[in-house]
Design a protein around this motif. Structure first.
Motif, PDB file in Angstrom:
ATOM      1  N   THR A 165     -11.427  -5.278  -9.227  1.00 10.42           N
ATOM      2  CA  THR A 165     -11.590  -4.298  -8.157  1.00 10.42           C
ATOM      3  C   THR A 165     -10.860  -4.787  -6.911  1.00 10.42           C
ATOM      4  OG1 THR A 165     -13.761  -3.634  -9.002  1.00 10.42           O
ATOM      5  CG2 THR A 165     -13.250  -3.061  -6.721  1.00 10.42           C
ATOM      6  N   THR A 166     -10.041  -3.913  -6.337  1.00  5.36           N
ATOM      7  CA  THR A 166      -9.337  -4.251  -5.094  1.00  5.36           C
ATOM      8  C   THR A 166      -9.375  -3.045  -4.160  1.00  5.36           C
ATOM      9  OG1 THR A 166      -7.137  -3.446  -5.694  1.00  5.36           O
ATOM     10  CG2 THR A 166      -7.727  -5.668  -6.433  1.00  5.36           C
ATOM     11  N   ALA A 167      -8.816  -3.224  -2.978  1.00  6.48           N
ATOM     12  CA  ALA A 167      -8.730  -2.134  -2.007  1.00  6.48           C
ATOM     13  C   ALA A 167      -7.557  -1.211  -2.291  1.00  6.48           C
ATOM     14  CB  ALA A 167      -8.604  -2.706  -0.598  1.00  6.48           C
ATOM     15  N   ALA A 168      -6.762  -1.516  -3.311  1.00  3.11           N
ATOM     16  CA  ALA A 168      -5.601  -0.694  -3.634  1.00  3.11           C
ATOM     17  C   ALA A 168      -6.037   0.638  -4.234  1.00  3.11           C
ATOM     18  CB  ALA A 168      -4.696  -1.429  -4.621  1.00  3.11           C
ATOM     19  N   GLU A 169      -5.168   1.648  -4.092  1.00  2.00           N
ATOM     20  CA  GLU A 169      -5.464   2.963  -4.661  1.00  2.00           C
ATOM     21  C   GLU A 169      -5.422   2.936  -6.187  1.00  2.00           C
ATOM     22  OE1 GLU A 169      -2.486   5.368  -2.840  1.00  2.00           O
ATOM     23  OE2 GLU A 169      -3.536   5.509  -0.917  1.00  2.00           O
ATOM     24  N   ALA A 230      -5.411  -1.564   3.554  1.00  2.00           N
ATOM     25  CA  ALA A 230      -6.643  -1.818   2.801  1.00  2.00           C
ATOM     26  C   ALA A 230      -7.653  -0.700   2.917  1.00  2.00           C
ATOM     27  CB  ALA A 230      -7.278  -3.133   3.262  1.00  2.00           C
ATOM     28  N   SER A 231      -7.611   0.077   4.001  1.00  2.00           N
ATOM     29  CA  SER A 231      -8.620   1.120   4.211  1.00  2.00           C
ATOM     30  C   SER A 231      -8.181   2.486   3.731  1.00  2.00           C
ATOM     31  CB  SER A 231      -8.981   1.199   5.692  1.00  2.00           C
ATOM     32  OG  SER A 231      -7.846   1.527   6.481  1.00  2.00           O
ATOM     33  N   ARG A 232      -6.943   2.603   3.194  1.00  2.00           N
ATOM     34  CA  ARG A 232      -6.447   3.907   2.754  1.00  2.00           C
ATOM     35  C   ARG A 232      -7.180   4.397   1.519  1.00  2.00           C
ATOM     36  NH1 ARG A 232       0.118   4.550   3.305  1.00  2.00           N
ATOM     37  NH2 ARG A 232       0.266   4.174   5.529  1.00  2.00           N
TER      38      ARG A 232
END
Length: 232
Positions: A165-169, A230-232
């Motif tokens: 799990t990452t902040a990537a789309e 990171a927040s997108r």
């Protein structure tokens, strides 16, 4: 899919689990992405390197382009694939795509005597990434197990998904094992995308594939944070 060291550029942008032909492209740097220049990508990678205390070496766009394989050589490489359809998603398309991207990277760690590498690429044409996303996923469907033969040698490559799990789309982590008469090798590849920025981490000979993938995810998140993505 992207198999120097290991990411879109440094690994020749080959798909995970597929062999990359060698050689240098010698092509000039592409136009890249005006929002994410190579200088901005390098700065983000350097900041992530410091924040995670990796003590790695930042790779410039010039250094990465120096190890890109020649696209004509890639197209002319005589390797047979089984299933045959998997030949269509081998290195050539990915190598061509990265020619016009802004690039930066990080070589870090020496697990099993080889460095892990993160490559970051920002594309001016975001549609290219749709193709690369398709290539990534194809490795886990019809091409989850591939036999490649060339120069009198046969290599069997098996790709298994790892959960990260990452902040990537978009995120895909693969545990790639290759076996041949010469021996066995293993590589963890984690590819991530947000917008028109793609990050690929390659970790050779992992002691713990799942843990290696999770650690790569932390680095990817750190770079995305530095890029404001990171927040997108």
């Amino acid at each position: 899919m992207e198999t120097g060291p290991g990411t879109d550029a440094a690994r020749g942008a080959a798909p995970p689990g597929f062999a990359s032909p060698g050689g240098s492209s010698g092509s000039p740097a592409g136009a890249g992405n005006p929002e994410f220049s190579s200088a901005r990508l390098e700065a983000a990678v350097a900041a992530a390197n410091r924040s995670l205390a990796l003590d790695g070496q930042v790779l410039s766009e010039a250094a990465l382009r120096a190890v890109l394989p020649d696209t004509e050589a890639a197209a002319g490489t005589e390797v047979t694939f089984e299933p045959a359809a998997c030949a269509e998603i081998a290195a050539t398309a990915s190598v061509s795509a990265v020619q016009d991207a802004s690039l930066a990277g990080l070589a870090y760690g020496t697990d099993a005597g080889a460095a892990s590498v993160l490559n970051v690429a920002a594309y001016a044409d975001e549609s290219i990434l749709d193709t690369l996303d398709y290539i990534d996923e194809a490795v886990l469907s019809d091409c989850a197990e591939v036999r490649m033969a060339g120069d009198g040698a046969t290599v069997t490559v098996t790709n298994t998904r790892l959960e990260v799990t990452t902040a990537a789309e978009h995120i895909l982590a693969l545990d790639t094992a290759a076996s041949s008469a010469a021996g066995n090798t293993r590589l963890v590849v984690v590819s991530a995308r947000t917008g028109n920025v793609r990050l690929v981490a390659s970790l050779p000979a992992p002691r713990d594939a799942q843990r290696s993938a999770e650690e790569a995810g932390l680095l990817i998140d750190a770079v995305l944070t530095e890029l404001g993505l990171a927040s997108r």
